[in-house]
Motif scaffolding. Sequence first.
Motif, PDB file in Angstrom:
ATOM      1  N   ASP A   8       1.151  -1.455  -0.241  1.00 37.16           N
ATOM      2  CA  ASP A   8      -0.361   0.044   0.273  1.00 37.16           C
ATOM      3  C   ASP A   8       1.099   1.172  -0.425  1.00 37.16           C
ATOM      4  N   PHE A   9       2.365   1.132  -0.551  1.00 38.43           N
ATOM      5  CA  PHE A   9       2.750   2.173  -0.389  1.00 38.43           C
ATOM      6  C   PHE A   9       3.330   3.079   0.782  1.00 38.43           C
ATOM      7  N   LYS A  10       2.761   2.868   2.117  1.00 36.73           N
ATOM      8  CA  LYS A  10       2.785   3.518   3.724  1.00 36.73           C
ATOM      9  C   LYS A  10       3.784   3.162   3.910  1.00 36.73           C
ATOM     10  N   TYR A  11       4.720   1.815   3.764  1.00 41.86           N
ATOM     11  CA  TYR A  11       5.748   1.509   4.768  1.00 41.86           C
ATOM     12  C   TYR A  11       7.102   1.154   3.390  1.00 41.86           C
ATOM     13  N   LEU A  12       7.906   1.587   4.017  1.00 41.30           N
ATOM     14  CA  LEU A  12       9.646   1.162   3.491  1.00 41.30           C
ATOM     15  C   LEU A  12      10.352   0.497   4.188  1.00 41.30           C
ATOM     16  N   ILE A  13      10.731  -0.191   3.891  1.00 39.76           N
ATOM     17  CA  ILE A  13      12.151  -1.561   4.622  1.00 39.76           C
ATOM     18  C   ILE A  13      12.914  -1.556   3.494  1.00 39.76           C
ATOM     19  N   SER A  14      14.524  -1.573   4.196  1.00 35.41           N
ATOM     20  CA  SER A  14      15.880  -1.994   3.954  1.00 35.41           C
ATOM     21  C   SER A  14      16.054  -2.882   4.922  1.00 35.41           C
ATOM     22  N   SER A  15      17.028  -3.190   4.681  1.00 37.58           N
ATOM     23  CA  SER A  15      18.062  -4.246   5.029  1.00 37.58           C
ATOM     24  C   SER A  15      20.130  -4.113   5.052  1.00 37.58           C
ATOM     25  N   ASN A  16      20.209  -4.625   5.919  1.00 36.79           N
ATOM     26  CA  ASN A  16      21.827  -4.248   6.246  1.00 36.79           C
ATOM     27  C   ASN A  16      22.612  -5.181   6.651  1.00 36.79           C
ATOM     28  N   ALA A  17      23.608  -5.850   5.497  1.00 32.81           N
ATOM     29  CA  ALA A  17      24.531  -6.730   5.760  1.00 32.81           C
ATOM     30  C   ALA A  17      25.542  -7.112   6.937  1.00 32.81           C
ATOM     31  N   GLY A  18      26.009  -7.757   7.420  1.00 32.43           N
ATOM     32  CA  GLY A  18      26.946  -7.596   8.541  1.00 32.43           C
ATOM     33  C   GLY A  18      26.302  -7.677   9.909  1.00 32.43           C
ATOM     34  N   ASP A  19      25.212  -6.262   9.552  1.00 30.82           N
ATOM     35  CA  ASP A  19      24.359  -6.091  11.667  1.00 30.82           C
ATOM     36  C   ASP A  19      23.552  -7.079  11.231  1.00 30.82           C
ATOM     37  N   ASN A  20      23.068  -7.599   9.877  1.00 29.00           N
ATOM     38  CA  ASN A  20      22.022  -8.735   9.159  1.00 29.00           C
ATOM     39  C   ASN A  20      20.685  -7.875   9.901  1.00 29.00           C
ATOM     40  N   SER A  21      19.842  -7.446   9.700  1.00 25.83           N
ATOM     41  CA  SER A  21      19.166  -6.590  10.281  1.00 25.83           C
ATOM     42  C   SER A  21      18.298  -6.179   8.820  1.00 25.83           C
ATOM     43  N   VAL A  22      16.919  -5.727   9.395  1.00 27.05           N
ATOM     44  CA  VAL A  22      15.469  -4.864   8.508  1.00 27.05           C
ATOM     45  C   VAL A  22      15.287  -4.650   9.606  1.00 27.05           C
ATOM     46  N   VAL A  23      14.845  -2.952   8.713  1.00 34.32           N
ATOM     47  CA  VAL A  23      14.342  -1.805   9.022  1.00 34.32           C
ATOM     48  C   VAL A  23      13.190  -1.456   7.961  1.00 34.32           C
ATOM     49  N   ILE A  24      12.175  -1.018   9.333  1.00 36.50           N
ATOM     50  CA  ILE A  24      10.954  -0.371   8.392  1.00 36.50           C
ATOM     51  C   ILE A  24      10.814   0.883   9.068  1.00 36.50           C
ATOM     52  N   PHE A  25      10.682   1.832   8.119  1.00 36.02           N
ATOM     53  CA  PHE A  25      10.174   3.172   8.419  1.00 36.02           C
ATOM     54  C   PHE A  25       8.452   3.200   7.709  1.00 36.02           C
TER      55      PHE A  25
END
Length: 372
Positions: free
Chosen positions: A274-291
């Motif tokens: 629905d284009f209300k959230y943006l997702i990214s990820s981080n190698a090394g830290d091995n995490s996902v971030v949601i905005f």
Amino acid sequence: MSEKNTKELDLSRYGYVPEDKFVAYVSSYTRSGGKKVGIRVYDVDVENGTLQEKSEIPITNSSYVTISHNGRFLYSITDFGIESFRITSGGNLEKLNFAGINGMRGSHLSTDYKDEFLIVCSYHDGKITVLRLREDGSIGEITDELYLKGLGSIAERNFRPHVQCVKMTRDNKYLCVADLGMDHINIYTFNHETGKIKQYGILHSELESAPRHLKFSIDGHYLYVVHELKNLIDVYFYHEVNGVPDFQKIQTVPTLNDYHATGSAASALNFSSDFKYLISSNAGDNSVVIFKIDQDNGHLEKVLCLPISGEYPKDAALFPDDRHLVSLNHESDTMTFFAVDMEKKTLIMSSKEIQIDKPNCIIFHKLLPDQL
């Protein structure tokens, strides 16, 4: 964005209602001597946040896939070129044709918003290739090709042209190209008659930040750029002023928590359905971030940044209901699944991981009525 252009996007393909049926396409690298299965098709259980494999596509080293804006065709990078597929009943894929790109294997591809051209970029040789698309979805002739030139701050691997992403503005007027090695985004005008591109301008990123992926908001006014080496996302406001493209940087946000692993590199960039959230990820830290995306001004507000129980999350995406998430863990050869609670800001593993060699990207596709 004009009313006409919004209708051309077919907004009915976006968002989610329980009656919708989805499949997921997952691309991966293939191993020497093993099965050349570069694309897997999965039935999607949205309610439970799981995937069930239904078919395998024999293709080598599918580093990235994209779906046409009309929802009828899938295009994949493969060794020495690209392959086109028709999306058939149940979301299965029927191969149409192969086309060479006259260069090294590509890293990313996308279509213009009228599905008349396919644009491919290559990390290794810094090349942009434009190809015409036929009405049946198959790939036609090369209409333009351009090798980028230059040296960045240091003449090493990451500091010469490495083209990592190509995206048209949603008004279909300008091609934006992320050059990870040169730390900038090239802006090109696009001639829709000839398929030729011409450089217009440059958006400069921070020195040695490595812009990796680009995404435009659904209304076309906001550009999001994730930077691999500095783990940050730049937000730009885009519009035309007297027929001239104008990009104004309005925000920069980190993809990591204040406490994080050293040697981290940002990778994924995806919207929720629905284009209300943006997702990214981080190698090394091995995490996902949601905005969460502010619908009034395009600004990003971090909801959570949490581990994904795998190594090198090369891609991560929310399921269409925004209540589940999948992470594609390139180095641990897994896909891991989580329940998401945006209010509580939690990410909890919700089902068994799936083994898959070197996964690269995932696309959720809502089946059209004649694809059910």
